[in-house]
Design an enzyme around this catalytic site. Structure first.
Site, PDB file in Angstrom:
ATOM      1  N   LYS A 189     -40.698   6.442 -14.994  1.00 19.11           N
ATOM      2  CA  LYS A 189     -40.130   5.437 -15.903  1.00 19.11           C
ATOM      3  C   LYS A 189     -41.212   4.937 -16.874  1.00 19.11           C
ATOM      4  O   LYS A 189     -42.400   5.183 -16.672  1.00 19.11           O
ATOM      5  CB  LYS A 189     -39.535   4.277 -15.101  1.00 19.11           C
TER       6      LYS A 189
HETATM    7  C1  LIG Z   1     -34.102   5.394 -12.346  1.00 15.59           C
HETATM    8  C2  LIG Z   1     -32.826   4.664 -12.519  1.00 15.59           C
HETATM    9  C3  LIG Z   1     -32.297   3.838 -11.519  1.00 15.59           C
HETATM   10  C4  LIG Z   1     -32.831   3.799 -10.120  1.00 15.59           C
HETATM   11  O1  LIG Z   1     -34.166   3.502  -9.993  1.00 15.59           O
HETATM   12  P1  LIG Z   1     -34.972   4.033  -8.681  1.00 15.59           P
HETATM   13  O2  LIG Z   1     -36.249   3.284  -8.768  1.00 15.59           O
HETATM   14  O3  LIG Z   1     -35.119   5.497  -8.827  1.00 15.59           O
HETATM   15  O4  LIG Z   1     -34.175   3.624  -7.495  1.00 15.59           O
HETATM   16  C5  LIG Z   1     -31.170   3.114 -11.813  1.00 15.59           C
HETATM   17  N1  LIG Z   1     -30.555   3.202 -12.995  1.00 15.59           N
HETATM   18  C6  LIG Z   1     -31.007   3.994 -13.982  1.00 15.59           C
HETATM   19  C7  LIG Z   1     -30.290   4.035 -15.288  1.00 15.59           C
HETATM   20  C8  LIG Z   1     -32.153   4.762 -13.777  1.00 15.59           C
HETATM   21  O5  LIG Z   1     -32.595   5.567 -14.746  1.00 15.59           O
END
Ligand SMILES: *Cc1c(COP(=O)(O)O)cnc(C)c1O
Length: 375
Positions: A189
């Protein structure tokens, strides 16, 4: 090969500082719920402009625990309807169904890939209790309109900001628009830890307190359990690493925006539809954190192969929409044509703060020499 996202190179920029931060935690002898988590929560809340930030184990938990907290607080109950874009990443929907709430899938706007106020409005009925607004690919959803709709119909708004750290509209960042917002700090991210991590931001002190308890076995006070909670906490070591990376996040987002503008201006192939216009500029893209640079084309698989042959790695976000997943087999016969088209046509070009100008040019040239197919 231009890699889609070189995490090693991204983290290597801050290698010494990351090692110092990790060492500080190792040497402290204190690994959970200590000064690093507390400091990160304060710093991230300040950065988003919110009163509160609660560190949790991951982004999915940030969303799940917020909905669970609203149930504990009597603001939601099992079976209530939650509006969510049909083309979101599955995690948004898992958070809803995990809480035995009912996801109501709404087709997105086909140019922004986000909820649009009109289609959202038509999905509202007397069972609707919340809107889960996803800032997909890093572009903030139309929050002023969504908040106005929510106010009219007395709905809660949860933002899924997992892809949108730093995207803003009307001078207010993602994470500070809804009643609460879930963030992910998964390594890939825009603000990435070196493992799983997440957070909720909110301006509601009662909600903040409840989420904090729910993520800690339902306990406000050691060995006293108010709720049937879970274990979902942010580690000290990840918080320490996130503090280092938060410091550089604005500069990294700026670089992502510069690359996006270079793509928008440089890619001239008529079969490639871009997420922003050629006339976009730094001021006009503040609503987008460019977690992903997603283009669209009717000949997606051929474009992907062409780019691969040219040494450019791309990805598809996402190949299968939630309603066609086996996990939600009840929905497999439902039809969401806009969402299905999107899933067949989207391709994510590499975008990351460590890409060089030469690599950006190479991606542009490789897109431009993709032959327009004969029809
Ligand atoms: C990555 C993501 C999540 C979940 O996050 P994690 O840390 O992987 O649990 C939720 N919503 C969206 C849109 C994402 O891209």
């Amino acid at each position: 090969m231009i890699s889609f996202l070189d995490l090693k190179l991204i983290n290597n920029q801050y290698r010494d500082t990351l090692i110092e931060a990790a060492t500080r935690v190792i040497d402290s002898g204190w690994y959970m719920q200590g000064t690093e988590v507390h400091a990160f929560e304060e710093e991230f809340a300040a950065w988003c402009g919110t009163e509160h930030c609660i560190g949790v184990a991951n982004g999915l938990d940030a969303l799940t625990l917020t909905l669970k907290a609203w149930k504990e607080l009597g603001r939601l109950k099992e079976g209530d309807e939650v509006i969510v874009p049909a083309n979101t990443y599955i995690a948004s929907i898992l958070a809803i169904t995990e809480n035995r709430l009912k996801p109501v899938l709404v087709e997105p706007d086909e140019t922004t890939y986000n909820l649009c106020p009109e289609k959202t409005a038509t999905a509202i009925n007397s069972n609707t209790k919340a809107i889960l607004a996803v800032h997909l690919y890093g572009q903030i959803a139309p929050m002023p309109d969504i908040m106005a709709l929510a106010k009219t119909h007395n709905l809660l708004v949860l933002e899924d900001s997992a892809q949108a750290h730093g995207a803003a509209t009307k001078g207010k960042k993602a994470g500070n628009w809804g009643d609460a917002s879930g963030f992910s700090f998964y390594p890939g991210k825009n603000l990435g830890a070196l493992g799983d991590a997440g957070a909720v931001t909110t301006n509601d002190p009662e909600l903040a307190k409840t989420i904090r308890a729910l993520g800690n076995y339902g306990s406000h006070k050691k060995y006293e359990n108010l709720y049937q909670g879970v274990n979902s906490r942010l580690d000290e070591i990840q918080a320490a690493l996130l503090r280092v990376k938060l410091y550089y996040l604005d500069a990294e987002t700026q670089r992502r925006r510069e690359i996006a503008l270079a793509y928008a201006q440089g890619i001239e192939n008529p079969v490639i539809i871009q997420p922003i216009g050629r006339d976009a500029n730094l001021a006009s893209v503040q609503n987008h954190a460019f977690h992903l640079y997603v283009v669209r084309t009717g000949t997606r698989d051929a474009l992907q192969q062409h780019l691969l042959n040219a040494g450019v790695q791309t990805m598809i976000h996402y190949p299968i929409p939630p309603h066609l997943q086996q996990a939600y087999s009840d929905w497999n016969t439902h039809s969401y044509p806009v969402t299905e088209d999107i899933h067949q046509q989207v391709l994510s070009l590499p975008i990351s703060p460590v890409m060089t100008d030469e690599q950006v040019q190479k991606v542009i040239e490789s897109c431009n020499d993709f032959p327009v197919p004969n029809r």
